[in-house]
Design a protein around this motif. Structure first.
Motif, PDB file in Angstrom:
ATOM      1  N   VAL A  25      87.645  11.077   3.532  1.00  0.00           N
ATOM      2  CA  VAL A  25      86.811  10.374   3.578  1.00  0.00           C
ATOM      3  C   VAL A  25      86.052   9.692   4.801  1.00  0.00           C
ATOM      4  N   GLU A  90      79.423  11.451   1.191  1.00  0.00           N
ATOM      5  CA  GLU A  90      79.629  11.764  -0.077  1.00  0.00           C
ATOM      6  C   GLU A  90      79.502  11.645  -1.275  1.00  0.00           C
ATOM      7  N   ARG A 173      84.586   8.899  -8.338  1.00  0.00           N
ATOM      8  CA  ARG A 173      84.901  10.695  -6.965  1.00  0.00           C
ATOM      9  C   ARG A 173      84.616  11.495  -7.185  1.00  0.00           C
ATOM     10  N   ASN A 176      83.508  15.480  -1.122  1.00  0.00           N
ATOM     11  CA  ASN A 176      82.735  15.087   0.170  1.00  0.00           C
ATOM     12  C   ASN A 176      82.638  16.724   1.071  1.00  0.00           C
TER      13      ASN A 176
END
Length: 217
Positions: A25, A90, A173, A176
């Motif tokens: 990312v 993101e 996380r 993305n």
């Protein structure tokens, strides 16, 4: 940015050329976008819309609740009059497995279509796992086989990678977006869907390639 950010469901706009070596990312946050909270534009029992204007960008974060499903759409419209190169959205989420009595049975699975690519058990303090998966109808499952629940994360458009980072009982996380440029007047949208399920975890989510987390140094 709003209450979801404070609870671990963050959406970030990234820029530049430098990439995170673990997940790919983009590494730079877009200017001062995240210093001030977004403005609440609409709100009712099952949806809310937040907005922010900066440098000619009109940014909307739309949150929709539908029973046990939560959808977060993040859109950027370029009204700056100039091209904006190399941007990326993101979705950075954080889920914790609770204190030690709740931790056994916690798992994360990465699903590609109907198949489990990896099944990760990370229940012990100090264990660490980081990996990015090319998006191919990919879902991320975070759950607990003993407490009988799982959360399914998916993205249905403009997605480049699904990423997982696990430190002990904390999973972070998410998805993305594609890396993109914005010409004047163009809009880019990327979203994540969270689905909460209770009851027995389906066997298909806990089969596959088992991966043991590495011990952090």
């Amino acid at each position: 940015m709003n209450i979801l950010d404070k609870k671990g469901l963050c959406t970030w706009l990234k820029s530049g050329q430098r990439q995170d070596p673990s997940t790919g990312v983009l590494g730079n946050f877009y200017k001062s976008l995240f210093i001030e909270p977004m403005d609440l534009m609409e709100q009712d029992a099952d949806h809310a819309v937040f907005s922010r204007s900066i440098d000619g960008l009109e940014i909307l974060k739309r949150i929709t609740l539908d029973n046990n499903s939560l959808k977060v759409d993040f859109s950027i419209e370029n009204n700056s009059g100039k091209e904006l190169p190399q941007l990326q959205v993101e979705h950075f989420n954080m889920f914790a497995g609770g204190r030690m009595p709740q931790r056994p049975g916690m798992f994360t699975s990465v699903i590609e279509g109907p198949d489990v690519k990896e099944f990760i058990e990370c229940a012990n303090f100090g264990e660490r796992y980081v990996k990015a998966f090319d998006y191919n109808n990919t879902s991320i499952i975070v759950g607990n086989t003993k407490n009988k629940y799982f959360l399914k994360l998916r993205s249905d458009y403009n997605c480049e990678t699904a990423t997982v980072m696990i430190h002990g009982n904390t999973v972070t996380r998410g998805f993305n977006s594609l890396k993109f440029k914005l010409h004047p007047g163009e809009t880019f949208v990327h979203g994540t869907i969270f689905e909460l399920h209770t009851g027995e975890v389906p066997e298909k989510y806990i089969k596959g390639v088992k991966v043991k987390a590495k011990i952090s140094k």
